[in-house]
Design an enzyme around this catalytic site. Sequence first.
Site, PDB file in Angstrom:
ATOM      1  CD  GLN A 128       6.028 -61.317  -9.296  1.00 59.14           C
ATOM      2  OE1 GLN A 128       6.132 -62.498  -8.987  1.00 59.14           O
ATOM      3  NE2 GLN A 128       6.623 -60.832 -10.373  1.00 59.14           N
ATOM      4  N   GLY A 129       3.691 -57.644  -6.861  1.00 57.20           N
ATOM      5  CA  GLY A 129       4.109 -56.249  -6.890  1.00 57.20           C
ATOM      6  C   GLY A 129       5.619 -56.125  -6.838  1.00 57.20           C
ATOM      7  CB  SER A 131       8.009 -54.387 -12.553  1.00 53.20           C
ATOM      8  OG  SER A 131       8.666 -55.560 -12.958  1.00 53.20           O
ATOM      9  CB  SER A 163      -0.027 -60.264 -14.393  1.00 56.83           C
ATOM     10  OG  SER A 163       1.020 -59.990 -15.294  1.00 56.83           O
ATOM     11  CD  GLU A 246       8.588 -65.831 -12.732  1.00 51.98           C
ATOM     12  OE1 GLU A 246       7.661 -65.189 -13.271  1.00 51.98           O
ATOM     13  OE2 GLU A 246       9.628 -65.300 -12.319  1.00 51.98           O
ATOM     14  CG  ASN A 370      16.622 -61.963 -23.781  1.00 54.29           C
ATOM     15  OD1 ASN A 370      15.837 -62.514 -23.003  1.00 54.29           O
ATOM     16  ND2 ASN A 370      16.672 -62.257 -25.061  1.00 54.29           N
TER      17      ASN A 370
END
Length: 392
Positions: A128-129, A131, A163, A246, A370
């Site tokens: 996944q690209g 961030s 990741s 997700e 958060n």
Amino acid sequence: MKLGFSQADEHFRQECADWLNGQMAGEFRDIKGITKLTGSPERRKEWEKQLAAHRWSCIGWPEQWGGRNATLAEQVIFAEEYARAGVPGRVNHIGIELAGPTILTFGTEEQKQRFLPGIAAGETIFCQGFSEPNAGSDLAGVRTKGRLEDGEWVVNGQKIWTSLAHISDWIFVVTRTEEGSQGPRGLTFLMMPIDQPGIEIRGIRQINGDAEFNETFFTDARCPADSYIGGVGEGWKIAMGLLAFERGVSTLGQQMGFRNELDEIVAAAKANGAANDPLIRQRIARAEIGLRLMRYGALRMLSNTDHSRMDGAALTYKIQWATWRRDLGELGMDVLGQAGEVTAHRDYEWDTLPNLFLFSRADTIYGGTNQIQRNLIAERGLGLPREPRWTA
């Protein structure tokens, strides 16, 4: 809300457990219990293919794409038994749980034909690209740019915390394709092959010794003009749909992993006498209550039939489990005491509870900090006024 399972569901549970336990006691016993995502990557890829060969890889997908048309209850059961059997995490989690459902929901028929068979077969690994160094939880702040040139998208920029990019075949990338756009406008969701001269992967070593994260650099990286999912400029919509997936069925399997960790803390407390401390007992009880509440909340969240969007329950779930698990890691270290601060292994090879403590430091950061989650809960869940972020 359905809190129990039918007799047929329990038969399915036994089928799942028998197969998974048989694999972990047989041909794939060498990978049982591996907690690091980078542990034995080639064997883990073989495991992906084994799952696919027996149609366990993506059971919630339609049969025509390699799935079983499994019901929601069956998907929950498989995720729970997968964790209960001590099977390591999926190296193609991104492909199975995120890229695949996104393509099924928003992709064209040609895109389904191009990508889904390879994902289902365990032959195409996705990462996944999202961030970037200056756009972590704020996805709308991405600066990676894409432009159309001679029938191809040409992409330049940088992604971070990617990741398993180093063992992946494809990456989906949110890029800014409208010059001068800001915020969620002007973004496009592209599917790009990693094995090309324009993409460079650099590993990031973590505090627990693992190296699942990467920096990903794009220098005139290319993909065909029809590689976008949804439409040009609809990248924000597609990304939000993906993030809803997700928060899907895998959350129940995730909780079974939490159950294993909590059980190990209880066993350690009994073994070393920490269970005699009334404060430790109280914290263990609080952790048990929190875990059960999370299960009920996840079941309520999954009772929503539209899993392509995030409702209030989905928005609160991430901050709930991330904070709970961070506290669990601290509890584990307090139970172990000084013994948890040293390892008999080499190169930061920690046992389960110290590794839990170290990794859980990131739980309240990745996937939306958060602080960002609180903004989402306030604005999208409760309908409060939006915080100023960008110029429309």
